[in-house]
Design an enzyme around this catalytic site. Structure first.
Site, PDB file in Angstrom:
ATOM      1  N   ILE A 107     -16.840  42.552  24.413  1.00  0.00           N
ATOM      2  CA  ILE A 107     -16.797  42.476  25.877  1.00  0.00           C
ATOM      3  C   ILE A 107     -16.167  43.697  26.523  1.00  0.00           C
ATOM      4  O   ILE A 107     -16.182  43.834  27.730  1.00  0.00           O
ATOM      5  CB  ILE A 107     -16.037  41.210  26.359  1.00  0.00           C
ATOM      6  CG1 ILE A 107     -14.674  41.100  25.662  1.00  0.00           C
ATOM      7  CG2 ILE A 107     -16.889  39.967  26.145  1.00  0.00           C
ATOM      8  CD1 ILE A 107     -13.807  39.985  26.199  1.00  0.00           C
ATOM      9  N   GLY A 108     -15.623  44.544  25.726  1.00  0.00           N
ATOM     10  CA  GLY A 108     -15.021  45.722  26.356  1.00  0.00           C
ATOM     11  C   GLY A 108     -14.808  46.812  25.339  1.00  0.00           C
ATOM     12  O   GLY A 108     -14.590  46.559  24.160  1.00  0.00           O
ATOM     13  N   GLU A 109     -14.946  48.007  25.805  1.00  0.00           N
ATOM     14  CA  GLU A 109     -14.625  49.110  24.926  1.00  0.00           C
ATOM     15  C   GLU A 109     -13.808  50.094  25.728  1.00  0.00           C
ATOM     16  O   GLU A 109     -14.311  50.727  26.648  1.00  0.00           O
ATOM     17  CB  GLU A 109     -15.894  49.748  24.376  1.00  0.00           C
ATOM     18  CG  GLU A 109     -15.546  50.868  23.421  1.00  0.00           C
ATOM     19  CD  GLU A 109     -16.708  51.236  22.514  1.00  0.00           C
ATOM     20  OE1 GLU A 109     -17.280  50.342  21.876  1.00  0.00           O
ATOM     21  OE2 GLU A 109     -17.029  52.422  22.457  1.00  0.00           O
ATOM     22  N   GLY A 110     -12.564  50.142  25.418  1.00  0.00           N
ATOM     23  CA  GLY A 110     -11.696  51.093  26.094  1.00  0.00           C
ATOM     24  C   GLY A 110     -11.552  52.315  25.216  1.00  0.00           C
ATOM     25  O   GLY A 110     -12.284  52.493  24.246  1.00  0.00           O
TER      26      GLY A 110
ATOM     27  N   SER B 299     -11.386  48.171  21.072  1.00  0.00           N
ATOM     28  CA  SER B 299     -12.589  47.418  21.403  1.00  0.00           C
ATOM     29  C   SER B 299     -12.129  46.002  21.650  1.00  0.00           C
ATOM     30  O   SER B 299     -11.228  45.511  20.959  1.00  0.00           O
ATOM     31  CB  SER B 299     -13.567  47.418  20.231  1.00  0.00           C
ATOM     32  OG  SER B 299     -14.173  48.683  20.132  1.00  0.00           O
TER      33      SER B 299
ATOM     34  N   ASP C 265      -1.685  53.220  34.135  1.00  0.00           N
ATOM     35  CA  ASP C 265      -3.147  53.300  34.109  1.00  0.00           C
ATOM     36  C   ASP C 265      -3.757  52.232  35.013  1.00  0.00           C
ATOM     37  O   ASP C 265      -4.663  51.501  34.625  1.00  0.00           O
ATOM     38  CB  ASP C 265      -3.645  53.166  32.661  1.00  0.00           C
ATOM     39  CG  ASP C 265      -5.066  53.701  32.475  1.00  0.00           C
ATOM     40  OD1 ASP C 265      -5.553  54.437  33.362  1.00  0.00           O
ATOM     41  OD2 ASP C 265      -5.699  53.369  31.453  1.00  0.00           O
TER      42      ASP C 265
HETATM   43  P1  ADP Z   1      -8.214  49.796  26.589  1.00  0.00           P
HETATM   44  O1  ADP Z   1      -6.779  50.101  26.333  1.00  0.00           O
HETATM   45  O2  ADP Z   1      -9.059  50.185  25.445  1.00  0.00           O
HETATM   46  O3  ADP Z   1      -8.707  50.280  27.921  1.00  0.00           O
HETATM   47  P2  ADP Z   1      -8.093  47.117  27.756  1.00  0.00           P
HETATM   48  O4  ADP Z   1      -6.941  46.256  27.417  1.00  0.00           O
HETATM   49  O5  ADP Z   1      -8.096  47.763  29.098  1.00  0.00           O
HETATM   50  O6  ADP Z   1      -8.332  48.196  26.601  1.00  0.00           O
HETATM   51  O7  ADP Z   1      -9.425  46.268  27.606  1.00  0.00           O
HETATM   52  C1  ADP Z   1     -10.703  46.850  27.774  1.00  0.00           C
HETATM   53  C2  ADP Z   1     -11.608  45.896  28.539  1.00  0.00           C
HETATM   54  O8  ADP Z   1     -11.745  44.658  27.830  1.00  0.00           O
HETATM   55  C3  ADP Z   1     -11.086  45.500  29.909  1.00  0.00           C
HETATM   56  O9  ADP Z   1     -11.444  46.444  30.895  1.00  0.00           O
HETATM   57  C4  ADP Z   1     -11.753  44.160  30.121  1.00  0.00           C
HETATM   58  O10 ADP Z   1     -13.074  44.321  30.587  1.00  0.00           O
HETATM   59  C5  ADP Z   1     -11.808  43.567  28.722  1.00  0.00           C
HETATM   60  N1  ADP Z   1     -10.644  42.690  28.532  1.00  0.00           N
HETATM   61  C6  ADP Z   1      -9.413  43.044  28.118  1.00  0.00           C
HETATM   62  N2  ADP Z   1      -8.593  41.977  28.059  1.00  0.00           N
HETATM   63  C7  ADP Z   1      -9.319  40.921  28.461  1.00  0.00           C
HETATM   64  C8  ADP Z   1      -9.044  39.509  28.624  1.00  0.00           C
HETATM   65  N3  ADP Z   1      -7.847  38.993  28.343  1.00  0.00           N
HETATM   66  N4  ADP Z   1     -10.035  38.720  29.064  1.00  0.00           N
HETATM   67  C9  ADP Z   1     -11.254  39.225  29.316  1.00  0.00           C
HETATM   68  N5  ADP Z   1     -11.587  40.517  29.179  1.00  0.00           N
HETATM   69  C10 ADP Z   1     -10.644  41.365  28.751  1.00  0.00           C
HETATM   70 MG    MG Z   2      -8.142  49.705  29.812  1.00  0.00          MG
END
Ligand code: ADP
Ligand code: MG
Ligand code: ZN
Length: 571
Positions: free
Chosen positions: A56-59, A63, A169
């Site tokens: 659902i996400g890739e930062g 991931s 951030d």
């Molecule tokens: P990074 O440090 O790689 O940016 P994040 O913690 O910001 O990681 O998470 C990346 C993405 O994953 C977020 O922008 C969000 O879309 C999704 N995400 C993170 N935590 C959650 C959560 N608890 N519930 C739903 N989606 C999440």
């Molecule tokens: Mg992030």
């Protein structure tokens, strides 16, 4: 939290898991399926608890996967599993977890449920929160929704700031927003730092990073790795971790000289390496450690230290760069008093700098060491004190970033600022807040800025209404609908402001102009706009925006005070 093991049969169903929720029917790509398989292999204990359903996400440094667990009472619950890149420094990981455990779970700050570790692989398990990306909803948000969004963001900030956490951030991607249920959650403490009196023990140990996420062009997923050390096999619970090794400062920095540093930016389209193999990343890290990479260091107004000359070699190679060289979009009218990023050799004392407060950089200054200051975050959201590498940075930097979000929401433009480097970012800020004002503010924190062109401070209401195409500026400007279409098209490639365009006009390029011709009849959009409350935005909204975007961090409104602002009287 009580889990009951999930049967392995269920788990081995290639990522498409049988479940009675809608998530189960998600179609995941083969790539994601493979990643999920690898994840199970990397952290085998995962399979006992979770079915991983999707990514659902890739930062930059992680991931994030959607996982389902069957609870002991029979319920199935969804979780977000954040898998950190194995090169993340153990102290960093532990600090991120500590922020979540100590401050999370309330006041719009995401909590943590569990954490898995297998050797250098760490997974943070959080409650899953369904959310929408700001970019998808910005065109249809009402003013009331924007007001609530900012209120809740400020609430989260007030809360973490009370713990002495500087998030560093703040941007919409890190503030999850569920429009329907009106839920909000601040996530991602991966770059957090502590204030001098922070209550988060591990934030006292993590060293400020000088080179971080950002420096790239997207404002989204760009970064140098946050790890400052090679992968370690250490328990995240441990506090007696080895001291961090430091990367040369500002490897992703951009200041004025910086095409060279631009190249060193570790920018990965898919930042999370295949599980178990992070050779490329490790190589990049090693490379970064080896090369000394001083970039411009701003001359401190208070310290006129004896100037040092450069070596012949450095001098001959390092030609002065005109500011215009730095901004492909047009002349960049600003620079900080700074030096080069050439490796340093011994400098002869006694030579006098000839460029102070002029719009060129002399060779003496080219040879100066750069100033090291934290630069974490995404360029478009960075506060002026971050962009100018002011060493004393506090919680005010988060308020600035929240102000940029508010500016974005009020103007209907996302991202608002999009800069590939710090100087462009600074110029974009000047375009809105005025060059004289920016220079004056920078002086208060010891930075000399030179701007070759005077950029006037914009009236925030006029600016937002013009960009949104609403309010009094509606008649001769674009309609929201047309603008939304245009901005959708351009948001990925084009910043809302360009340094070359100090007059801020929505007619910025061919595409936009093309849209403009289509919208001579505006009544539908006007009605819609009125219903969304954009025709009656109170002055308080722009007042608060002005206080959040105060160029001077020492007078910038705090999150706690912002919550008391008349804009939120009824909340
Ligand atoms: P990074 O440090 O790689 O940016 P994040 O913690 O910001 O990681 O998470 C990346 C993405 O994953 C977020 O922008 C969000 O879309 C999704 N995400 C993170 N935590 C959650 C959560 N608890 N519930 C739903 N989606 C999440
Ligand atoms: Mg992030
Ligand atoms: Zn000089």
């Amino acid at each position: 939290m009580e889990f009951s093991p999930v049967s392995t049969e269920d788990v081995n169903t290639e990522g498409c898991i049988k479940s009675d929720t809608s998530h189960r029917k998600r179609k995941v790509s083969r790539d994601v399926e493979l990643e999920i398989e690898l994840l199970y292999k990397a952290v085998p204990q995962l399979a006992k608890v979770f079915r991983i359903i999707d990514k659902i996400g890739e930062g930059t440094f992680s991931s994030v996967y959607l996982g389902e667990a069957q609870m002991q009472d029979g319920r199935r619950e969804m979780f977000a599993l954040k898998y950190l890149i194995p090169t993340s420094h153990p102290t960093r990981i532990a600090a991120e977890l500590q922020c979540l455990t100590v401050a999370g779970g309330r006041e719009n700050v995401m909590g943590v449920t569990f954490c898995f570790r297998k050797e250098d692989r760490v997974l943070i398990v959080m409650p899953y929160m369904e959310h929408q990306a700001i970019v998808d909803v910005i065109g249809s948000l009402s003013f009331e929704e924007v007001r609530l969004y900012i209120y809740h963001l400020l609430k989260a900030l007030k809360h973490i700031h009370q713990f002495g956490i500087i998030h560093r951030d703040i941007k919409p991607n890190n503030f999850l927003y569920n429009r329907k249920s009106k839920k909000y959650a601040l996530v991602d403490f991966g770059l957090a730092q502590g204030t001098a009196d922070t209550q988060i023990e591990l934030l006292k140990v993590v060293r400020p990073r000088s080179s971080q996420k950002g420096g790239g062009t997207t404002g989204k997923q760009e970064a140098a790795p946050r790890s400052k050390a090679p992968p370690k096999t250490t328990s995240t619970a441990s506090t007696s971790l080895p001291p961090q090794q430091s990367l040369p400062a500002s490897s992703s920095s951009s200041s004025t000289s910086s095409s060279a540093s631009g190249k060193t930016l570790v920018k990965r389209a898919r930042p999370v390496p295949t599980l178990g193999s992070h050779t490329k990343l490790t190589k990049e890290l090693t490379g970064l450690r080896k090369v000394p990479r001083p970039v411009f260091g701003e001359r401190n107004l208070n310290s006129c230290a004896p100037v040092r000359s450069t070596t012949k070699q450095a001098a001959s190679k390092k030609e002065l760069r005109k500011p215009a060289d730095l901004a492909p979009q047009g002349p960049l009218p600003v620079r900080t008093q700074s030096s080069s990023q050439k490796p340093q050799k011994a400098l002869q004392p006694g030579l006098t700098c000839s460029c102070y407060l002029t719009d060129r950089v002399c060779n003496i200054c080219m040879a100066r060491k750069q100033q090291v200051a934290p630069r974490a975050g995404t360029p478009g959201f960075r506060a002026p004190e971050v962009l100018t590498k002011c060493p004393n940075q506090g919680t005010a930097i988060d308020v600035w970033s929240a102000g940029v979000i508010l500016l974005s929401l009020l103007s209907g433009r996302y991202p608002f600022f999009k800069a590939s480097d710090d100087l462009i970012a600074l110029t974009q800020i000047m375009t809105v807040r005025g060059s004289r004002e920016t220079i004056r503010a920078a002086k208060t924190f010891g930075k000399a800025l030179v701007c070759s062109q005077e950029l006037p401070c914009q009236d925030l209401r006029t600016l937002c209404e013009t960009l949104r195409g609403s309010g009094s500026s509606r008649n001769n400007k674009v309609t929201p609908a047309a603008e939304a279409k245009c901005s959708e098209k351009i948001h990925d490639e084009t910043p809302t402001h360009r340094p070359a365009d100090p007059t801020l006009h929505p007619h910025r390029d061919g595409e936009t102009a093309a849209c403009l011709t289509k919208q001579s009849s505006v009544s539908d959009s006007e009605v819609e706009e009125d219903e969304l409350g954009w025709d009656t935005v109170p002055d308080e909204a722009y007042e608060l925006l002005d206080q959040m975007l105060d160029l001077n961090p020492s007078t910038r409104i705090t999150a706690a005070d912002a919550l008391q602002h008349p804009l939120f009287n009824d909340l």
